[in-house]
Scaffold this active site. Structure first.
Site, PDB file in Angstrom:
ATOM      1  N   ASP A 169      -2.617   3.125   2.583  1.00 53.22           N
ATOM      2  CA  ASP A 169      -1.947   3.965   3.576  1.00 53.22           C
ATOM      3  C   ASP A 169      -0.476   4.191   3.240  1.00 53.22           C
ATOM      4  O   ASP A 169       0.090   3.515   2.386  1.00 53.22           O
ATOM      5  CB  ASP A 169      -1.988   3.275   4.949  1.00 53.22           C
TER       6      ASP A 169
ATOM      7  N   TYR B 122      -6.001  -8.345  -0.700  1.00 54.20           N
ATOM      8  CA  TYR B 122      -4.774  -7.863  -0.059  1.00 54.20           C
ATOM      9  C   TYR B 122      -3.934  -9.045   0.395  1.00 54.20           C
ATOM     10  O   TYR B 122      -4.459 -10.096   0.761  1.00 54.20           O
ATOM     11  CB  TYR B 122      -5.094  -6.992   1.165  1.00 54.20           C
TER      12      TYR B 122
END
Lengths: 255, 255
Positions: A51, A109
């Site tokens: 994002d 992540y």
């Protein structure tokens, strides 16, 4: 030839990895650099979309090109043509049918939290700050509740196409919470992610760390498939794509 | 009342700590914040001048003020009025005659090197990058040669008033070199420093690490009192004032 590259980037100034109609994407900036070096602008396949504002320590992408530069020379050649907030760390050849997204076994992540009443003058772009003390032992217990094959719809932001298709089962193989001084790191490894899943997962763990949720509540939250039961979506700036795991043959020759 | 504050700052945008006729100083920016909070603009005494572009993790300063805000509330009050690249970490009361510069027993500086062929998109402002492999074992051996009471004129940039006065003897109590992956850190503690001394010391250690100087050469370099024998002055951006040590009474009441 199919080239696999690993990149690090500071996502602050970008609308995400993927080329977008509005906004500067990492992919477009990378393609500009590639074009300057190769004289061609091949399609690139990224391991993930990431994002706006999300960073990467080990983003993977591949592209096909007839390139006379040996792979090991590509990082320096490209880095001289890329903006300073995007760096190519490594390059290698991979089989012709390799695709950085579909070949990924797992992606890891990292979510970084500065757990301090006072912001850092150095790290404000790369940490989400939470002033109140987080109990990381409680967070680590809760993190274990995410591990396994689950329906993660409760951790999925609205507007997800995966959710619209009922495709919300993923497997988290690892989820850990560690503290070093006032820095808290959440590391998650999974075979795939739903929209905003890591940021919601991190937000849920912080609710536990702040004492507003019970570490044992994770199973019930997942079973509810109700986004409203999970914690808030933490900001993009604390999120880093850490690395991607592939099953690849030994690297081919360096010339 | 005499207030002792600890600050962290990113020095990139400043001409140093000390107020200068040209350029924005950390001290002036701090005084603006202080004035907004106290309605007064007291003189401030910094523990050190620090050059343009040098950063601080634990800078100490003091000022006298009749202030109704209890010390423990000062950091949050000031941080709301200071630029984001300057943060007050702590505040306490000290005896009336305390002076942040003269009361300092030792000051510790950190020099950070990114020892990598590729720059980091995240840390370019805070690390000096050296692409060729540095042998940190050699550097650590050389570092030990700086420890002790020595004439450090060989590590002093020209234009130093201390040098003009023949005042170039200092005592380094600790000098270490450590590596974590591609990050190399040089930590120096001394009772005082000459102009650019840490940056020249770090530059000399890097010559040793790169194999261009011998770890045993330090004694001879110091004895020569010849700036030309030492290594280059490394850039300001890798340098951090790490902390200052004082002999202070137990902290007074928190109200």
């Amino acid at each position: 030839m199919n080239y696999l590259l690993t990149l690090a980037y500071d996502g602050t100034e970008y609308c995400g990895f993927q080329v977008q109609p509005n906004g500067r994407s990492v992919a477009a900036a990378f393609q500009d650099g590639l074009e300057a070096v190769l004289g061609a602008r091949p399609d690139i396949k990224g391991c993930s979309r990431t994002d706006a504002g999300v960073h990467a320590l080990g983003f993977a992408l591949n592209f096909h090109a007839d390139c006379k530069i040996p792979p090991f020379k590509l990082p320096l050649a490209l880095n001289s043509r890329l903006p300073r907030d995007i760096r190519v760390l490594s390059a290698r050849l991979v089989p012709e049918d390799f695709h950085a997204r579909y070949a990924a076994h797992t992606k890891t992540y990292l979510y970084r939290i500065l757990n301090s009443a006072i912001d850092s003058p150095f790290d404000a772009r790369y940490y989400h700050r939470i002033p109140g003390r987080l109990d990381t032992d409680r967070m680590a217990k809760a993190a274990a509740g995410f591990v396994g094959r689950h329906d993660f719809l409760a951790l999925c932001a609205s507007g997800s196409s995966a959710a619209a298709h009922g495709d919300t089962v993923r497997t988290i193989t690892d989820c850990t919470v560690t503290r070093k001084g006032d820095r808290v790191e959440i590391l998650v490894t999974a075979d795939g992610y739903l929209y905003n899943m890591v940021r919601i997962l991190a937000g849920t763990l912080c609710e536990v760390g702040a004492g507003r949720m019970d570490p044992g509540a994770i199973g019930g939250i997942l079973a509810s498939r109700d986004r409203g039961r999970a914690g808030p979506t933490l900001p993009a700036k604390g999120l880093f794509l850490h690395h991607v795991s592939y099953d690849l043959p030994e690297e081919e020759t360096r010339g």
